[in-house]
Design a protein around this motif. Structure first.
Motif, PDB file in Angstrom:
ATOM      1  N   LYS A 150       0.811  -1.211   0.000  1.00 40.79           N
ATOM      2  CA  LYS A 150       0.000   0.000   0.000  1.00 40.79           C
ATOM      3  C   LYS A 150       0.853   1.274   0.000  1.00 40.79           C
ATOM      4  N   THR A 151       2.187   1.103   0.028  1.00 47.06           N
ATOM      5  CA  THR A 151       3.071   2.261   0.062  1.00 47.06           C
ATOM      6  C   THR A 151       2.891   3.094  -1.196  1.00 47.06           C
ATOM      7  N   LYS A 152       2.817   4.388  -1.023  1.00 47.95           N
ATOM      8  CA  LYS A 152       2.611   5.280  -2.152  1.00 47.95           C
ATOM      9  C   LYS A 152       3.817   5.291  -3.073  1.00 47.95           C
ATOM     10  N   ALA A 153       3.560   5.540  -4.378  1.00 49.74           N
ATOM     11  CA  ALA A 153       4.630   5.557  -5.373  1.00 49.74           C
ATOM     12  C   ALA A 153       5.619   6.675  -5.117  1.00 49.74           C
ATOM     13  N   SER A 154       5.179   7.729  -4.420  1.00 45.02           N
ATOM     14  CA  SER A 154       6.050   8.869  -4.178  1.00 45.02           C
ATOM     15  C   SER A 154       6.981   8.663  -2.984  1.00 45.02           C
ATOM     16  N   GLU A 155       6.741   7.606  -2.210  1.00 40.98           N
ATOM     17  CA  GLU A 155       7.556   7.379  -1.024  1.00 40.98           C
ATOM     18  C   GLU A 155       8.870   6.695  -1.388  1.00 40.98           C
ATOM     19  N   PRO A 156       9.915   6.856  -0.541  1.00 36.42           N
ATOM     20  CA  PRO A 156      11.248   6.368  -0.880  1.00 36.42           C
ATOM     21  C   PRO A 156      11.337   4.857  -1.046  1.00 36.42           C
ATOM     22  N   ALA A 157      12.134   4.437  -2.043  1.00 33.81           N
ATOM     23  CA  ALA A 157      12.484   3.033  -2.200  1.00 33.81           C
ATOM     24  C   ALA A 157      13.925   2.823  -1.763  1.00 33.81           C
ATOM     25  N   GLN A 158      14.780   3.788  -2.061  1.00 33.94           N
ATOM     26  CA  GLN A 158      16.156   3.736  -1.605  1.00 33.94           C
ATOM     27  C   GLN A 158      16.721   5.153  -1.559  1.00 33.94           C
ATOM     28  N   ILE A 159      17.725   5.321  -0.738  1.00 34.96           N
ATOM     29  CA  ILE A 159      18.326   6.641  -0.552  1.00 34.96           C
ATOM     30  C   ILE A 159      19.821   6.521  -0.797  1.00 34.96           C
ATOM     31  N   GLY A 160      20.292   7.229  -1.812  1.00 36.04           N
ATOM     32  CA  GLY A 160      21.703   7.236  -2.145  1.00 36.04           C
ATOM     33  C   GLY A 160      22.315   8.592  -1.859  1.00 36.04           C
ATOM     34  N   THR A 161      23.542   8.766  -2.309  1.00 36.24           N
ATOM     35  CA  THR A 161      24.273   9.999  -2.047  1.00 36.24           C
ATOM     36  C   THR A 161      24.865  10.541  -3.334  1.00 36.24           C
ATOM     37  N   LEU A 162      24.648  11.824  -3.580  1.00 37.81           N
ATOM     38  CA  LEU A 162      25.322  12.532  -4.652  1.00 37.81           C
ATOM     39  C   LEU A 162      26.459  13.332  -4.018  1.00 37.81           C
ATOM     40  N   TYR A 163      27.607  13.333  -4.670  1.00 34.69           N
ATOM     41  CA  TYR A 163      28.776  14.040  -4.144  1.00 34.69           C
ATOM     42  C   TYR A 163      29.017  15.289  -4.991  1.00 34.69           C
ATOM     43  N   MET A 164      29.129  16.436  -4.325  1.00 38.57           N
ATOM     44  CA  MET A 164      29.152  17.715  -5.024  1.00 38.57           C
ATOM     45  C   MET A 164      30.449  18.470  -4.787  1.00 38.57           C
ATOM     46  N   SER A 165      30.966  19.087  -5.845  1.00 36.73           N
ATOM     47  CA  SER A 165      32.071  20.030  -5.701  1.00 36.73           C
ATOM     48  C   SER A 165      31.489  21.351  -5.204  1.00 36.73           C
ATOM     49  N   GLN A 166      32.025  21.849  -4.098  1.00 35.53           N
ATOM     50  CA  GLN A 166      31.526  23.087  -3.520  1.00 35.53           C
ATOM     51  C   GLN A 166      32.689  24.005  -3.139  1.00 35.53           C
ATOM     52  N   THR A 167      32.360  25.230  -2.765  1.00 33.83           N
ATOM     53  CA  THR A 167      33.385  26.205  -2.442  1.00 33.83           C
ATOM     54  C   THR A 167      32.895  27.128  -1.333  1.00 33.83           C
ATOM     55  N   ASP A 168      33.837  27.689  -0.576  1.00 33.50           N
ATOM     56  CA  ASP A 168      33.447  28.700   0.391  1.00 33.50           C
ATOM     57  C   ASP A 168      33.526  30.083  -0.265  1.00 33.50           C
ATOM     58  N   ARG A 169      33.239  31.114   0.494  1.00 31.40           N
ATOM     59  CA  ARG A 169      33.214  32.463  -0.065  1.00 31.40           C
ATOM     60  C   ARG A 169      34.563  32.882  -0.653  1.00 31.40           C
ATOM     61  N   TRP A 170      35.629  32.294  -0.160  1.00 28.59           N
ATOM     62  CA  TRP A 170      36.973  32.722  -0.566  1.00 28.59           C
ATOM     63  C   TRP A 170      37.536  31.851  -1.677  1.00 28.59           C
ATOM     64  N   GLY A 171      36.729  30.912  -2.157  1.00 28.02           N
ATOM     65  CA  GLY A 171      37.149  30.120  -3.309  1.00 28.02           C
ATOM     66  C   GLY A 171      37.848  28.820  -2.987  1.00 28.02           C
ATOM     67  N   THR A 172      37.827  28.392  -1.730  1.00 31.54           N
ATOM     68  CA  THR A 172      38.440  27.114  -1.366  1.00 31.54           C
ATOM     69  C   THR A 172      37.458  25.981  -1.621  1.00 31.54           C
ATOM     70  N   GLU A 173      37.842  25.048  -2.466  1.00 31.23           N
ATOM     71  CA  GLU A 173      36.921  23.983  -2.860  1.00 31.23           C
ATOM     72  C   GLU A 173      36.898  22.853  -1.835  1.00 31.23           C
ATOM     73  N   TYR A 174      35.769  22.156  -1.771  1.00 32.00           N
ATOM     74  CA  TYR A 174      35.621  20.998  -0.897  1.00 32.00           C
ATOM     75  C   TYR A 174      34.507  20.124  -1.449  1.00 32.00           C
ATOM     76  N   VAL A 175      34.288  18.979  -0.813  1.00 26.63           N
ATOM     77  CA  VAL A 175      33.270  18.030  -1.279  1.00 26.63           C
ATOM     78  C   VAL A 175      32.095  18.029  -0.317  1.00 26.63           C
ATOM     79  N   GLY A 176      30.903  18.222  -0.858  1.00 31.37           N
ATOM     80  CA  GLY A 176      29.679  18.139  -0.078  1.00 31.37           C
ATOM     81  C   GLY A 176      28.833  16.978  -0.559  1.00 31.37           C
ATOM     82  N   THR A 177      27.754  16.716   0.137  1.00 34.52           N
ATOM     83  CA  THR A 177      26.875  15.613  -0.253  1.00 34.52           C
ATOM     84  C   THR A 177      25.424  16.080  -0.312  1.00 34.52           C
ATOM     85  N   LEU A 178      24.656  15.338  -1.071  1.00 35.71           N
ATOM     86  CA  LEU A 178      23.220  15.580  -1.183  1.00 35.71           C
ATOM     87  C   LEU A 178      22.534  14.230  -1.234  1.00 35.71           C
TER      88      LEU A 178
END
Length: 417
Positions: A352-380
């Motif tokens: 009965k679980t709705k189609a919009s509900e989660p089946a699995q949860i993974g991780t996307l890895y993102m290139s990010q930066t602070d205000r001063w231009g130092t890059e780092y890795v974030g996740t989503l």
């Protein structure tokens, strides 16, 4: 020692070139900073120390144009030599970078992802030349941009400046383009071509016995969205937002392929892992065909100015260069797998679980930066709904059916030959 043999598609420019450059800088050092589990999602303190043993590398530039690939190869050697010359000035230099340079091979193999035969020929050349492949970085991509809707551009900038700079909605895209293989052209270049390449190289990836493990890195985009995706048009031929939909498919495929690889894992046997990375927002020449060289340069100059403002206003997604944008891909290529978040599955879901509900949860890895231009890795977190679970199963079935058809037509027993 099993030295890495790394393939990067679309390596002659943009983020692909940045990935190659960053790999050389990182692997030529005893302290491989990008490999260290220093971010919050690793669950470790920044003091964790270890080394990634590497005294050499074979880097395969997978490109369509030999001329542009040769230019990129020459530039990469020059950049590495410049980096090593700086390292030699340190009183603590131990010579490791010079040893790495002696054992470095940058090779060029031509590939056209819009041609299944070309992908097969590329894979055959690689498997006949090298004993294994340690990494496949699926970076190459195309867009079908036709023009900029300037009125819509001004409207979005006025109403949502950060959104306009991160996920612009004012690029018009064409539809209906079909490849010489009779497939959706953009879909084949961005999705199916890389899928065929992975399947063709899968046995060779499994031969890698190095400590860091074989991996496939799928380069996605902040623009990836299911908003316009129609599962019935899975080749995206009639999709007016085909680029966004193709990157959404990439995320789905990477998550599913990694799930399959880890689900059937046999203790002591190598597993080919899959990860999806977002390189952030960075100036490249991907829209050069639409804008032309002069307009592209003007747009890139404008981007540097505007992205600097976006960073200062707090945007973590606007990086200054392709080298910085490559941080997520290189981190995922080198970090020990034990430090990465595990895939979360919802076991035995209720009917009965709705189609919009989660089946699995993974991780996307993102290139990010602070205000001063130092890059780092974030996740989503990438939450795949039950409906999307069905969509990716269907997409994989379509891909496998097509792959079998092309193998039969070209008298191959399988994608790997």
């Amino acid at each position: 020692m099993d030295r890495p043999i790394i393939i990067v598609t679309g390596a002659n420019s943009g983020v692909g070139f940045g990935i190659c450059h960053r790999l050389l800088v990182q692997l030529s050092s005893n302290y491989c900073e990008d490999a260290h589990p220093k971010y919050p999602f690793h669950g470790l303190s920044s003091s964790a120390e270890f080394q990634v043993p590497c005294d050499g590398l074979t880097l395969i530039l997978a490109c369509r144009s030999r001329q542009r690939a040769e230019e990129a190869k020459s530039q990469l050697y020059k950049l590495l030599d410049k980096h090593i010359s700086q390292l030699r000035k340190s009183p603590h230099y131990d010579g490791c970078a010079d040893k790495f340079r002696q054992n470095l091979v940058i090779a060029i193999h031509l590939i056209d992802l819009a041609s299944v035969r070309s992908v097969f020929d590329f894979a055959d050349g690689v498997t006949q030349t090298y004993p294994y492949v340690s990494h496949l970085i699926c970076n190459a991509g195309v867009v079908c941009f036709t023009k900029i809707d300037w009125l819509l551009c001004l409207e979005q900038v006025a109403k949502d400046f950060m959104g306009a700079m991160t996920v612009p909605k004012f690029f018009s895209q064409s539809s209906g383009r079909v490849s010489a293989d009779g497939l959706g052209w953009l879909w084949q270049c961005n999705v199916f071509g890389h899928y065929v390449l992975f399947r063709a190289l899968e046995p060779h990836l499994s031969k890698y016995k190095g400590s860091i493990g074989a991996r496939v890195i799928w380069v996605s985009s902040h623009e990836a969205t299911s908003e316009f995706y129609n599962p019935e048009d899975w080749q995206l031929i009639n999709d007016n937002h085909s680029y966004q939909s193709s990157k959404y498919q990439v995320n789905l495929l990477a998550l599913r392929l990694d799930r399959e690889a880890t689900k059937h894992r046999v203790p002591g046997m190598p597993v080919v892992r899959h990860f999806s990375v977002l390189p952030g927002i960075v100036a490249t020449n991907i829209a050069n065909v639409m804008l032309g060289p002069i307009m592209t340069v003007c747009m890139m100059m404008a981007f540097y100015i505007v992205s600097g403002g976006a960073r200062f206003l707090g945007s973590p997604s606007h990086l200054r260069s392709a080298f910085e944008a490559a941080v997520s891909a290189v981190h995922l290529a080198l970090v020990p797998l034990v430090y990465l978040p595990a895939l979360q599955l919802v076991e035995n879901p209720d009917t009965k679980t709705k189609a919009s509900e989660p089946a699995q949860i993974g991780t996307l890895y993102m290139s990010q930066t602070d205000r001063w231009g130092t890059e780092y890795v974030g996740t989503l977190k990438f939450v795949e709904s039950r409906a999307e679970d069905t969509h990716v199963k269907e997409l994989l079935a379509h891909c496998d059916d097509l792959l079998e058809t092309f193998c039969t037509a070209q008298r191959r027993k399988s994608a790997s030959g």
